[in-house]
Write a protein that holds these residues in place. Sequence first.
Motif, PDB file in Angstrom:
ATOM      1  N   HIS A  35       0.863  -1.183   0.000  1.00  0.00           N
ATOM      2  CA  HIS A  35       0.000   0.000   0.000  1.00  0.00           C
ATOM      3  C   HIS A  35       0.896   1.227   0.000  1.00  0.00           C
ATOM      4  O   HIS A  35       1.939   1.247   0.652  1.00  0.00           O
ATOM      5  N   HIS A  36       0.486   2.291  -0.691  1.00  0.00           N
ATOM      6  CA  HIS A  36       1.348   3.468  -0.829  1.00  0.00           C
ATOM      7  C   HIS A  36       1.575   4.209   0.493  1.00  0.00           C
ATOM      8  O   HIS A  36       2.506   4.996   0.609  1.00  0.00           O
ATOM      9  N   THR A  37       0.765   3.963   1.516  1.00  0.00           N
ATOM     10  CA  THR A  37       0.930   4.663   2.793  1.00  0.00           C
ATOM     11  C   THR A  37       1.633   3.826   3.851  1.00  0.00           C
ATOM     12  O   THR A  37       1.878   4.312   4.942  1.00  0.00           O
ATOM     13  N   ARG A  38       1.949   2.569   3.543  1.00  0.00           N
ATOM     14  CA  ARG A  38       2.568   1.680   4.523  1.00  0.00           C
ATOM     15  C   ARG A  38       3.922   1.201   4.045  1.00  0.00           C
ATOM     16  O   ARG A  38       4.129   0.996   2.862  1.00  0.00           O
ATOM     17  N   LYS A  39       4.826   0.987   4.992  1.00  0.00           N
ATOM     18  CA  LYS A  39       6.141   0.449   4.646  1.00  0.00           C
ATOM     19  C   LYS A  39       6.129  -1.067   4.612  1.00  0.00           C
ATOM     20  O   LYS A  39       6.804  -1.682   3.810  1.00  0.00           O
ATOM     21  N   ASP A  40       5.368  -1.685   5.520  1.00  0.00           N
ATOM     22  CA  ASP A  40       5.333  -3.141   5.613  1.00  0.00           C
ATOM     23  C   ASP A  40       4.285  -3.713   4.670  1.00  0.00           C
ATOM     24  O   ASP A  40       3.212  -3.134   4.494  1.00  0.00           O
ATOM     25  N   PRO A  41       4.563  -4.870   4.073  1.00  0.00           N
ATOM     26  CA  PRO A  41       3.556  -5.513   3.221  1.00  0.00           C
ATOM     27  C   PRO A  41       2.393  -6.058   4.049  1.00  0.00           C
ATOM     28  O   PRO A  41       2.549  -6.387   5.225  1.00  0.00           O
ATOM     29  N   ILE A  42       1.237  -6.134   3.429  1.00  0.00           N
ATOM     30  CA  ILE A  42       0.043  -6.711   4.042  1.00  0.00           C
ATOM     31  C   ILE A  42      -0.080  -8.131   3.499  1.00  0.00           C
ATOM     32  O   ILE A  42      -0.042  -8.326   2.291  1.00  0.00           O
ATOM     33  N   VAL A  43      -0.234  -9.106   4.384  1.00  0.00           N
ATOM     34  CA  VAL A  43      -0.261 -10.505   3.968  1.00  0.00           C
ATOM     35  C   VAL A  43      -1.550 -11.160   4.457  1.00  0.00           C
ATOM     36  O   VAL A  43      -1.916 -11.023   5.627  1.00  0.00           O
ATOM     37  N   TYR A  44      -2.240 -11.837   3.541  1.00  0.00           N
ATOM     38  CA  TYR A  44      -3.412 -12.639   3.874  1.00  0.00           C
ATOM     39  C   TYR A  44      -3.188 -14.054   3.343  1.00  0.00           C
ATOM     40  O   TYR A  44      -2.876 -14.214   2.170  1.00  0.00           O
ATOM     41  N   PRO A  45      -3.367 -15.066   4.163  1.00  0.00           N
ATOM     42  CA  PRO A  45      -3.298 -16.440   3.632  1.00  0.00           C
ATOM     43  C   PRO A  45      -4.582 -16.752   2.863  1.00  0.00           C
ATOM     44  O   PRO A  45      -5.597 -16.085   3.044  1.00  0.00           O
ATOM     45  N   THR A  46      -4.526 -17.765   2.020  1.00  0.00           N
ATOM     46  CA  THR A  46      -5.734 -18.216   1.338  1.00  0.00           C
ATOM     47  C   THR A  46      -6.685 -18.781   2.385  1.00  0.00           C
ATOM     48  O   THR A  46      -6.298 -19.603   3.200  1.00  0.00           O
ATOM     49  N   ARG A  47      -7.920 -18.308   2.356  1.00  0.00           N
ATOM     50  CA  ARG A  47      -8.932 -18.764   3.323  1.00  0.00           C
ATOM     51  C   ARG A  47      -9.558 -20.047   2.788  1.00  0.00           C
ATOM     52  O   ARG A  47     -10.115 -20.044   1.687  1.00  0.00           O
ATOM     53  N   ILE A  48      -9.434 -21.118   3.536  1.00  0.00           N
ATOM     54  CA  ILE A  48      -9.978 -22.402   3.071  1.00  0.00           C
ATOM     55  C   ILE A  48     -10.926 -22.991   4.114  1.00  0.00           C
ATOM     56  O   ILE A  48     -10.916 -22.598   5.274  1.00  0.00           O
ATOM     57  N   PHE A  49     -11.745 -23.901   3.678  1.00  0.00           N
ATOM     58  CA  PHE A  49     -12.575 -24.699   4.571  1.00  0.00           C
ATOM     59  C   PHE A  49     -12.567 -26.127   4.054  1.00  0.00           C
ATOM     60  O   PHE A  49     -12.183 -26.386   2.923  1.00  0.00           O
ATOM     61  N   ILE A  50     -12.960 -27.047   4.897  1.00  0.00           N
ATOM     62  CA  ILE A  50     -12.984 -28.455   4.527  1.00  0.00           C
ATOM     63  C   ILE A  50     -14.420 -28.837   4.184  1.00  0.00           C
ATOM     64  O   ILE A  50     -15.333 -28.624   4.978  1.00  0.00           O
ATOM     65  N   SER A  51     -14.615 -29.361   3.001  1.00  0.00           N
ATOM     66  CA  SER A  51     -15.945 -29.868   2.635  1.00  0.00           C
ATOM     67  C   SER A  51     -15.894 -31.389   2.612  1.00  0.00           C
ATOM     68  O   SER A  51     -14.875 -31.978   2.273  1.00  0.00           O
ATOM     69  N   VAL A  52     -16.989 -31.982   2.993  1.00  0.00           N
ATOM     70  CA  VAL A  52     -17.064 -33.446   3.012  1.00  0.00           C
ATOM     71  C   VAL A  52     -18.133 -33.865   2.017  1.00  0.00           C
ATOM     72  O   VAL A  52     -19.286 -33.441   2.101  1.00  0.00           O
ATOM     73  N   LEU A  53     -17.736 -34.659   1.042  1.00  0.00           N
ATOM     74  CA  LEU A  53     -18.653 -35.159   0.033  1.00  0.00           C
ATOM     75  C   LEU A  53     -18.382 -36.646  -0.139  1.00  0.00           C
ATOM     76  O   LEU A  53     -17.257 -37.036  -0.461  1.00  0.00           O
ATOM     77  N   ASN A  54     -19.400 -37.451   0.098  1.00  0.00           N
ATOM     78  CA  ASN A  54     -19.250 -38.912   0.008  1.00  0.00           C
ATOM     79  C   ASN A  54     -18.101 -39.408   0.880  1.00  0.00           C
ATOM     80  O   ASN A  54     -17.275 -40.207   0.442  1.00  0.00           O
ATOM     81  N   SER A  55     -18.034 -38.902   2.079  1.00  0.00           N
ATOM     82  CA  SER A  55     -17.029 -39.246   3.096  1.00  0.00           C
ATOM     83  C   SER A  55     -15.595 -38.902   2.680  1.00  0.00           C
ATOM     84  O   SER A  55     -14.651 -39.385   3.269  1.00  0.00           O
TER      85      SER A  55
END
Length: 142
Positions: A21-41
């Motif tokens: 971001h142009h106003t910050r020195k440090d990078p902003i980091v977000y991990p990929t948001r995941i969830f676990i789905s169960v289909l046919n066990s």
Amino acid sequence: MTPCLFVGVDPDLKGGLVALHHTRKDPIVYPTRIFISVLNSKKRKKIDINRLVCDIQSLASGIPAEQIIVHIESAPVYNNGVVAARTIGYCLGIWETAFASVCLEAKVQVVHSRTWQNNFPCLRGLKGKHRKTAIYNYAKLY
């Protein structure tokens, strides 16, 4: 018009987002948001697009869409199987959809790697390993 936000995305399930971001020195980091789905066990990891959109909205709030530059690159590794290639394509589509939903008025322009590489004189005439090394060295400058 100067870009205010530069975003790089690794769209894999274990990837994430890094923003400068142009106003910050440090990078902003977000991990990929995941969830676990169960289909046919069978358990499968899926990207949580709702949480992803919330992350992008908080990141891009107050910044006009035309001042945001996003780089999303996805390339299957040689010898990866069909499932891995499908997963990479799935993840890439989710990330692109999330950004498109947040920046609706933005113009999206897809630039293939061959196109932008042709604009760098230091890469002309190089092939194979020499070309990859030159790209890597050029990226290290920034």
